[in-house]
Design a protein around this motif. Sequence first.
Motif, short mmCIF file in Angstrom:
data_model
loop_
_atom_site.label_atom_id
_atom_site.label_comp_id
_atom_site.label_asym_id
_atom_site.label_seq_id
_atom_site.Cartn_x
_atom_site.Cartn_y
_atom_site.Cartn_z
N TYR A 1 0.90 -1.19 0.09
CA TYR A 1 0.20 0.02 -0.03
C TYR A 1 0.91 1.21 0.01
CZ TYR A 1 -3.57 3.19 1.51
OH TYR A 1 -4.76 4.05 1.59
N LYS A 2 1.93 1.23 0.82
CA LYS A 2 2.77 2.31 0.91
C LYS A 2 3.57 2.36 -0.39
CE LYS A 2 3.40 2.82 5.87
NZ LYS A 2 4.27 2.69 6.90
N ALA A 3 3.78 1.38 -0.84
CA ALA A 3 4.44 1.37 -2.14
C ALA A 3 3.82 1.83 -3.31
CB ALA A 3 5.18 -0.03 -2.55
N LEU A 4 2.45 1.64 -3.50
CA LEU A 4 1.44 2.35 -4.15
C LEU A 4 1.63 3.78 -4.26
CD1 LEU A 4 -0.72 1.99 -6.34
CD2 LEU A 4 -2.45 1.59 -4.54
N PHE A 5 1.75 4.31 -3.02
CA PHE A 5 1.56 5.84 -3.01
C PHE A 5 2.85 6.33 -3.71
CE2 PHE A 5 -2.02 4.85 -0.14
CZ PHE A 5 -2.42 6.27 0.15
N GLY A 6 3.95 5.63 -3.17
CA GLY A 6 5.28 6.29 -3.79
C GLY A 6 5.00 5.98 -5.59
N LEU A 7 4.57 4.83 -5.99
CA LEU A 7 4.62 4.95 -7.55
C LEU A 7 3.64 5.80 -8.22
CD1 LEU A 7 4.87 3.44 -10.13
CD2 LEU A 7 2.99 1.73 -9.53
N ARG A 8 2.41 6.11 -7.47
CA ARG A 8 1.69 7.08 -7.98
C ARG A 8 2.31 8.41 -7.97
NH1 ARG A 8 -3.34 6.87 -3.88
NH2 ARG A 8 -4.06 8.48 -5.15
N ALA A 9 2.95 8.97 -6.86
CA ALA A 9 3.70 10.37 -6.67
C ALA A 9 4.76 10.48 -7.89
CB ALA A 9 4.38 10.33 -5.40
N GLY A 39 -1.40 -4.92 2.69
CA GLY A 39 -2.06 -3.78 2.06
C GLY A 39 -3.05 -4.25 0.76
N LYS A 40 -3.42 -5.60 0.75
CA LYS A 40 -4.10 -5.89 -0.49
C LYS A 40 -5.60 -5.64 -0.26
CE LYS A 40 -0.75 -9.71 -1.59
NZ LYS A 40 -0.64 -11.18 -1.51
N VAL A 41 -5.90 -5.40 1.14
CA VAL A 41 -7.24 -5.07 1.12
C VAL A 41 -7.45 -3.87 1.96
CG1 VAL A 41 -9.45 -6.09 2.37
CG2 VAL A 41 -7.99 -7.53 1.39
N GLY A 42 -8.43 -3.09 2.01
CA GLY A 42 -8.64 -1.88 2.72
C GLY A 42 -10.25 -1.49 2.77
N TYR A 43 -10.60 -0.43 3.03
CA TYR A 43 -12.02 -0.05 2.87
C TYR A 43 -12.31 1.41 2.25
CZ TYR A 43 -11.91 -3.11 7.26
OH TYR A 43 -11.82 -4.31 8.02
N VAL A 70 -2.71 11.40 -4.72
CA VAL A 70 -2.18 11.11 -3.25
C VAL A 70 -2.27 12.19 -2.30
CG1 VAL A 70 -0.15 10.41 -1.85
CG2 VAL A 70 -0.29 9.46 -4.26
N ASN A 71 -2.17 13.23 -2.60
CA ASN A 71 -2.42 14.40 -1.53
C ASN A 71 -3.59 14.60 -1.04
OD1 ASN A 71 0.29 14.98 -1.11
ND2 ASN A 71 0.29 16.63 -2.66
N LYS A 72 -4.52 14.60 -2.15
CA LYS A 72 -5.98 14.82 -1.99
C LYS A 72 -6.68 13.47 -1.21
CE LYS A 72 -7.26 17.73 -5.63
NZ LYS A 72 -8.01 17.83 -7.01
N GLN A 73 -6.10 12.32 -1.43
CA GLN A 73 -6.48 11.20 -0.73
C GLN A 73 -6.10 11.03 0.72
OE1 GLN A 73 -4.94 7.45 -2.36
NE2 GLN A 73 -6.35 6.10 -1.06
N MET A 74 -4.88 11.70 0.93
CA MET A 74 -4.29 11.60 2.52
C MET A 74 -5.22 12.64 3.15
SD MET A 74 -1.86 9.44 2.49
CE MET A 74 -0.94 9.93 4.16
N ASP A 75 -5.58 13.58 2.44
CA ASP A 75 -6.50 14.85 3.27
C ASP A 75 -7.83 14.28 3.52
OD1 ASP A 75 -4.46 16.78 2.89
OD2 ASP A 75 -5.23 17.76 1.27
N TYR A 76 -8.42 13.61 2.67
CA TYR A 76 -9.69 13.03 3.03
C TYR A 76 -9.54 12.00 3.67
CZ TYR A 76 -14.25 10.95 2.04
OH TYR A 76 -15.43 10.40 2.11
N ILE A 77 -8.40 11.15 3.84
CA ILE A 77 -8.37 10.14 5.05
C ILE A 77 -8.05 10.94 6.52
CG2 ILE A 77 -6.78 8.55 6.06
CD1 ILE A 77 -6.17 7.45 3.13
N ARG A 78 -7.56 12.20 6.27
CA ARG A 78 -7.37 12.67 7.71
C ARG A 78 -8.71 13.28 8.16
NH1 ARG A 78 -1.92 13.73 5.86
NH2 ARG A 78 -2.64 15.19 4.46
N GLN A 79 -9.61 13.94 7.18
CA GLN A 79 -10.85 14.35 7.42
C GLN A 79 -11.73 13.29 8.16
OE1 GLN A 79 -12.34 16.18 3.92
NE2 GLN A 79 -10.48 17.62 3.73
N TRP A 80 -11.75 12.12 7.33
CA TRP A 80 -12.53 10.93 8.04
C TRP A 80 -11.99 10.64 9.20
CZ3 TRP A 80 -10.59 5.92 8.56
CH2 TRP A 80 -11.34 5.04 8.88
#
Length: 86
Positions: A1-9, A39-43, A70-80
């Motif tokens: 999952y963390k590697a996915l964020f790096g790839l996306r960046a 990291g293969k399953v989340g919500y 990535v940044n917008k997703q991280m912001d949304y996760i923090r808001q949630w």
Amino acid sequence: YKALFGLRALLEPKNIVICINGCRLDFVCSSMGQQMSQGKVGYIIEIGKRATNRARTFDRCDDESKLTTVNKQMDYIRQWSESLKG
């Protein structure tokens, strides 16, 4: 999952978006989930509600309008996360 964020960046500046659940605005993989499922399953999450809707990180995203940076997703996760503290 963390590697996915790096790839996306690396891909975002080239306007390349991976069309999988892990790239959704409203997708989160908890620390425990990262350990237990590697990291293969989340919500799929919603502000103000506990995470109950499980989804596979690397399955195709059915709603492309949910794909984001990535940044917008991280912001949304923090808001949630903050919304659950009530």
